[in-house]
Design an enzyme around this catalytic site. Structure first.
Site, PDB file in Angstrom:
ATOM      1  N   MET A   1       0.785  -1.186   0.000  1.00 58.70           N
ATOM      2  CA  MET A   1       0.000   0.000   0.000  1.00 58.70           C
ATOM      3  C   MET A   1       0.839   1.268   0.000  1.00 58.70           C
ATOM      4  O   MET A   1       0.326   2.288  -0.389  1.00 58.70           O
ATOM      5  CB  MET A   1      -0.961  -0.051   1.189  1.00 58.70           C
ATOM      6  CG  MET A   1      -1.881   1.129   1.325  1.00 58.70           C
ATOM      7  SD  MET A   1      -1.236   2.618   2.076  1.00 58.70           S
ATOM      8  CE  MET A   1      -0.410   2.057   3.511  1.00 58.70           C
ATOM      9  N   PRO A   2       2.091   1.216   0.387  1.00 57.06           N
ATOM     10  CA  PRO A   2       2.812   2.490   0.327  1.00 57.06           C
ATOM     11  C   PRO A   2       2.805   3.071  -1.085  1.00 57.06           C
ATOM     12  O   PRO A   2       2.865   2.346  -2.076  1.00 57.06           O
ATOM     13  CB  PRO A   2       4.238   2.111   0.733  1.00 57.06           C
ATOM     14  CG  PRO A   2       4.085   0.875   1.530  1.00 57.06           C
ATOM     15  CD  PRO A   2       2.929   0.140   0.904  1.00 57.06           C
ATOM     16  N   PHE A   3       2.696   4.373  -1.150  1.00 54.07           N
ATOM     17  CA  PHE A   3       2.842   5.111  -2.400  1.00 54.07           C
ATOM     18  C   PHE A   3       4.195   5.795  -2.313  1.00 54.07           C
ATOM     19  O   PHE A   3       4.474   6.511  -1.356  1.00 54.07           O
ATOM     20  CB  PHE A   3       1.714   6.132  -2.552  1.00 54.07           C
ATOM     21  CG  PHE A   3       1.882   7.062  -3.725  1.00 54.07           C
ATOM     22  CD1 PHE A   3       2.152   6.570  -4.990  1.00 54.07           C
ATOM     23  CD2 PHE A   3       1.772   8.426  -3.556  1.00 54.07           C
ATOM     24  CE1 PHE A   3       2.308   7.424  -6.076  1.00 54.07           C
ATOM     25  CE2 PHE A   3       1.917   9.293  -4.638  1.00 54.07           C
ATOM     26  CZ  PHE A   3       2.186   8.795  -5.892  1.00 54.07           C
ATOM     27  N   PHE A  40       3.142   0.941  -5.883  1.00 50.64           N
ATOM     28  CA  PHE A  40       2.695   2.218  -6.433  1.00 50.64           C
ATOM     29  C   PHE A  40       3.869   3.170  -6.342  1.00 50.64           C
ATOM     30  O   PHE A  40       4.232   3.620  -5.244  1.00 50.64           O
ATOM     31  CB  PHE A  40       1.489   2.755  -5.647  1.00 50.64           C
ATOM     32  CG  PHE A  40       0.334   1.802  -5.637  1.00 50.64           C
ATOM     33  CD1 PHE A  40      -0.585   1.820  -6.670  1.00 50.64           C
ATOM     34  CD2 PHE A  40       0.180   0.877  -4.617  1.00 50.64           C
ATOM     35  CE1 PHE A  40      -1.656   0.920  -6.678  1.00 50.64           C
ATOM     36  CE2 PHE A  40      -0.877  -0.015  -4.614  1.00 50.64           C
ATOM     37  CZ  PHE A  40      -1.794   0.006  -5.650  1.00 50.64           C
ATOM     38  N   PHE A  72       4.712   7.347   1.326  1.00 49.84           N
ATOM     39  CA  PHE A  72       3.428   7.657   1.935  1.00 49.84           C
ATOM     40  C   PHE A  72       2.804   6.334   2.362  1.00 49.84           C
ATOM     41  O   PHE A  72       2.609   5.445   1.526  1.00 49.84           O
ATOM     42  CB  PHE A  72       2.516   8.374   0.935  1.00 49.84           C
ATOM     43  CG  PHE A  72       3.083   9.686   0.460  1.00 49.84           C
ATOM     44  CD1 PHE A  72       2.767  10.864   1.109  1.00 49.84           C
ATOM     45  CD2 PHE A  72       3.941   9.733  -0.627  1.00 49.84           C
ATOM     46  CE1 PHE A  72       3.296  12.078   0.675  1.00 49.84           C
ATOM     47  CE2 PHE A  72       4.470  10.937  -1.067  1.00 49.84           C
ATOM     48  CZ  PHE A  72       4.141  12.113  -0.413  1.00 49.84           C
TER      49      PHE A  72
END
Length: 134
Positions: A1-3, A40, A72
């Site tokens: 999930m980190p961007f 991502f 993020f």
């Protein structure tokens, strides 16, 4: 999930850019335990005079090999885990000719309500995706 946003000074070959992105992602997979396809990333290259990154008073000089990384991610990771992320990324970038003085990383945390993966929906809030770490 980190961007992840990766900012570089223009001039690297495409395979070098991909190797930096791959190394960064693999560190997150290994340390944070995210799935391999949970990727991502945006890589942006800048002219050298459009990047200003001094040493914050630490006494070293950066080079044109500078890699600035913003991660993020959802809040809740410990300081120890974040330090492992920093070390792991730096260790993975070193064989690519990027010294520790040229690795700048910032982690920005937020909550599950701050993410939409498509269709204008908040998949974590709706329960479509499990919230990492819960």
């Amino acid at each position: 999930m980190p961007f992840v946003r990766i900012d570089l000074i223009r001039g690297r070959r495409p395979d070098e850019v991909r190797a930096i992105a791959d190394a960064t992602h693999q560190a997150l997979v290994d340390v944070l335990g995210i799935p391999e396809r949970d990727r991502f990333q945006v890589v942006t290259e800048h002219d050298a005079d459009h990047v200003i990154a001094l040493d914050a008073g630490l006494g070293f000089e950066r080079t044109d090999r500078l890699v600035m990384i913003q991660i993020f991610t959802q809040s809740g990771r410990t300081t120890e885990v974040k330090q492992r992320v920093y070390r792991n990324i730096a260790e993975r970038l070193e064989p690519l000719g990027i010294g520790g003085e040229d690795v700048f990383i910032g982690i920005v945390e937020n909550g599950s309500q701050d993410w939409s993966f498509g269709f204008g929906r908040a998949q974590y809030v709706e329960g479509v995706l499990p919230v990492p770490g819960r």
